[in-house]
Design a protein around this motif. Sequence first.
Motif, PDB file in Angstrom:
ATOM      1  N   LEU A 148      -1.840  -6.366  12.499  1.00  0.00           N
ATOM      2  CA  LEU A 148      -2.767  -5.348  12.003  1.00  0.00           C
ATOM      3  C   LEU A 148      -1.976  -4.472  11.029  1.00  0.00           C
ATOM      4  CD1 LEU A 148      -5.495  -3.831  12.036  1.00  0.00           C
ATOM      5  CD2 LEU A 148      -4.573  -2.462  13.930  1.00  0.00           C
ATOM      6  N   ILE A 149      -2.090  -4.789   9.733  1.00  0.00           N
ATOM      7  CA  ILE A 149      -1.308  -4.085   8.720  1.00  0.00           C
ATOM      8  C   ILE A 149      -2.105  -2.908   8.183  1.00  0.00           C
ATOM      9  CG2 ILE A 149      -0.038  -4.309   6.554  1.00  0.00           C
ATOM     10  CD1 ILE A 149       0.155  -7.308   7.103  1.00  0.00           C
ATOM     11  N   LEU A 150      -1.502  -1.726   8.262  1.00  0.00           N
ATOM     12  CA  LEU A 150      -2.142  -0.508   7.769  1.00  0.00           C
ATOM     13  C   LEU A 150      -1.316   0.066   6.626  1.00  0.00           C
ATOM     14  CD1 LEU A 150      -3.022   1.221  11.174  1.00  0.00           C
ATOM     15  CD2 LEU A 150      -4.456  -0.325   9.808  1.00  0.00           C
ATOM     16  N   ASN A 151      -2.006   0.764   5.738  1.00  0.00           N
ATOM     17  CA  ASN A 151      -1.321   1.479   4.662  1.00  0.00           C
ATOM     18  C   ASN A 151      -0.640   2.725   5.220  1.00  0.00           C
ATOM     19  OD1 ASN A 151      -2.188  -0.272   2.483  1.00  0.00           O
ATOM     20  ND2 ASN A 151      -4.231   0.589   2.789  1.00  0.00           N
ATOM     21  N   GLU A 152       0.160   3.378   4.411  1.00  0.00           N
ATOM     22  CA  GLU A 152       0.893   4.571   4.867  1.00  0.00           C
ATOM     23  C   GLU A 152      -0.049   5.677   5.338  1.00  0.00           C
ATOM     24  OE1 GLU A 152       3.644   5.948   1.968  1.00  0.00           O
ATOM     25  OE2 GLU A 152       4.893   4.143   2.025  1.00  0.00           O
ATOM     26  N   ASP A 153      -1.247   5.744   4.752  1.00  0.00           N
ATOM     27  CA  ASP A 153      -2.197   6.778   5.168  1.00  0.00           C
ATOM     28  C   ASP A 153      -3.024   6.373   6.382  1.00  0.00           C
ATOM     29  OD1 ASP A 153      -3.881   4.887   4.094  1.00  0.00           O
ATOM     30  OD2 ASP A 153      -4.813   6.218   2.614  1.00  0.00           O
ATOM     31  N   GLY A 154      -2.792   5.168   6.908  1.00  0.00           N
ATOM     32  CA  GLY A 154      -3.509   4.714   8.098  1.00  0.00           C
ATOM     33  C   GLY A 154      -4.742   3.890   7.821  1.00  0.00           C
ATOM     34  N   SER A 155      -5.048   3.630   6.556  1.00  0.00           N
ATOM     35  CA  SER A 155      -6.216   2.809   6.209  1.00  0.00           C
ATOM     36  C   SER A 155      -5.874   1.328   6.328  1.00  0.00           C
ATOM     37  CB  SER A 155      -6.695   3.128   4.791  1.00  0.00           C
ATOM     38  OG  SER A 155      -5.679   2.867   3.839  1.00  0.00           O
ATOM     39  N   ILE A 156      -6.899   0.484   6.464  1.00  0.00           N
ATOM     40  CA  ILE A 156      -6.689  -0.958   6.574  1.00  0.00           C
ATOM     41  C   ILE A 156      -6.105  -1.488   5.273  1.00  0.00           C
ATOM     42  CG2 ILE A 156      -9.005  -1.666   5.823  1.00  0.00           C
ATOM     43  CD1 ILE A 156      -7.180  -3.214   8.809  1.00  0.00           C
ATOM     44  N   TYR A 157      -5.217  -2.463   5.353  1.00  0.00           N
ATOM     45  CA  TYR A 157      -4.311  -2.805   4.259  1.00  0.00           C
ATOM     46  C   TYR A 157      -4.999  -3.176   2.944  1.00  0.00           C
ATOM     47  CZ  TYR A 157      -0.524  -5.058   1.714  1.00  0.00           C
ATOM     48  OH  TYR A 157       0.382  -5.408   0.752  1.00  0.00           O
ATOM     49  N   HIS A 158      -5.823  -4.219   2.930  1.00  0.00           N
ATOM     50  CA  HIS A 158      -6.391  -4.682   1.670  1.00  0.00           C
ATOM     51  C   HIS A 158      -7.584  -3.843   1.214  1.00  0.00           C
ATOM     52  CE1 HIS A 158      -4.319  -8.390   3.060  1.00  0.00           C
ATOM     53  NE2 HIS A 158      -4.062  -8.546   1.769  1.00  0.00           N
ATOM     54  N   LEU A 159      -8.463  -3.501   2.139  1.00  0.00           N
ATOM     55  CA  LEU A 159      -9.690  -2.790   1.764  1.00  0.00           C
ATOM     56  C   LEU A 159      -9.459  -1.306   1.504  1.00  0.00           C
ATOM     57  CD1 LEU A 159     -12.339  -4.425   4.129  1.00  0.00           C
ATOM     58  CD2 LEU A 159     -11.415  -5.238   1.936  1.00  0.00           C
ATOM     59  N   ASN A 160      -8.353  -0.775   2.030  1.00  0.00           N
ATOM     60  CA  ASN A 160      -8.014   0.636   1.793  1.00  0.00           C
ATOM     61  C   ASN A 160      -9.074   1.573   2.367  1.00  0.00           C
ATOM     62  OD1 ASN A 160      -6.167   2.537   0.716  1.00  0.00           O
ATOM     63  ND2 ASN A 160      -7.444   2.825  -1.106  1.00  0.00           N
ATOM     64  N   LEU A 161      -9.647   1.186   3.511  1.00  0.00           N
ATOM     65  CA  LEU A 161     -10.713   1.962   4.129  1.00  0.00           C
ATOM     66  C   LEU A 161     -10.300   2.474   5.502  1.00  0.00           C
ATOM     67  CD1 LEU A 161     -13.801  -0.346   3.421  1.00  0.00           C
ATOM     68  CD2 LEU A 161     -13.138   1.709   2.146  1.00  0.00           C
ATOM     69  N   PHE A 162     -10.889   3.613   5.892  1.00  0.00           N
ATOM     70  CA  PHE A 162     -10.834   4.109   7.254  1.00  0.00           C
ATOM     71  C   PHE A 162     -12.125   3.713   7.968  1.00  0.00           C
ATOM     72  CE2 PHE A 162      -8.164   7.143   4.891  1.00  0.00           C
ATOM     73  CZ  PHE A 162      -7.003   7.079   5.638  1.00  0.00           C
ATOM     74  N   PRO A 163     -12.130   3.660   9.283  1.00  0.00           N
ATOM     75  CA  PRO A 163     -13.360   3.295  10.000  1.00  0.00           C
ATOM     76  C   PRO A 163     -14.567   4.139   9.610  1.00  0.00           C
ATOM     77  CG  PRO A 163     -11.508   3.221  11.500  1.00  0.00           C
ATOM     78  CD  PRO A 163     -10.975   3.779  10.197  1.00  0.00           C
ATOM     79  N   GLU A 164     -14.352   5.415   9.369  1.00  0.00           N
ATOM     80  CA  GLU A 164     -15.497   6.282   9.027  1.00  0.00           C
ATOM     81  C   GLU A 164     -16.052   6.017   7.633  1.00  0.00           C
ATOM     82  OE1 GLU A 164     -11.680   8.835   8.500  1.00  0.00           O
ATOM     83  OE2 GLU A 164     -12.434   7.280   9.879  1.00  0.00           O
TER      84      GLU A 164
END
Length: 291
Positions: free
Chosen positions: A9-25
Amino acid sequence: MTSLDASELILNEDGSIYHLNLFPEDLAPTVITVGDPDRVAEVSKHFATIETKKGKREFITHTGWYDMQRISVISTGIGTDNIDIVLNELDALVNIDFKTRREKINKTSLNIIRIGTTGSIQKEIKVDSILASQYAIGLDGLLHYYQSESVQEADMQEAFIDQIHWPSTHPKPYIIAADQGLVQAFQEDHLHLGTTATNVGFYGPQSRVLRLPLSNAKLVDSLSTFHYKNQRITNLEMESSAIYGLSKLLGHKAISLNSIVANRINGTVTQDPKLAMERLIVFALDKISKI
């Protein structure tokens, strides 16, 4: 329930999902997928409000409101390899807790509606019409990397392999059904229903010749003759089988809506592809608003 490693489960530095750059909300319960990043704005221009605009690489997402429905529209790029990224990360956004890195006990099921272009391989399915895929035949092999036998239409697959004399050098075809509830929700008199073949490429895999000779120059002709009960292969594109297969495996509902921009049998193409796509977008949004 074990915690997922950072390499899985790869996340970006800000905690968003890696490729889509999204947060759950950032994600709505209804997701429209489009291949072309520019098409995202062509859909979201119809929204009453847009609350989120994010992107990374070819994956652009707009989330907003249309007629009391919260909707996300996301570009996938072309091909089932990109769909593997998008569907797994969409599911992770709603069904994995990013803080604990564990699968959630209570699962969320998304409505996933593909809006895309396609080529018809049946004479009577004319350009500028709209087709919903009741089934998708995957000629790409993606779903065989997952434990997916439970969602495959085994009898139809065997009929396809036998009738087409599918080469052993190619990936084994798999067939997945659309969500029948969504098929009923989108039903209209003018809507064609069909079986869509998802190809692994645009040129050779769809029998197009530029400079390279083909191993099977009559593939499209063969596909057009397939029949199983009341089903025929009606059109060719490059994403639907992966969307259907991964959606079923992950517990989501999916349907693929196709704008017919070419007829390979008649040799015809639409004179106004933008207008044809706009008609499909308006049709889809109207139906989504009533789900």
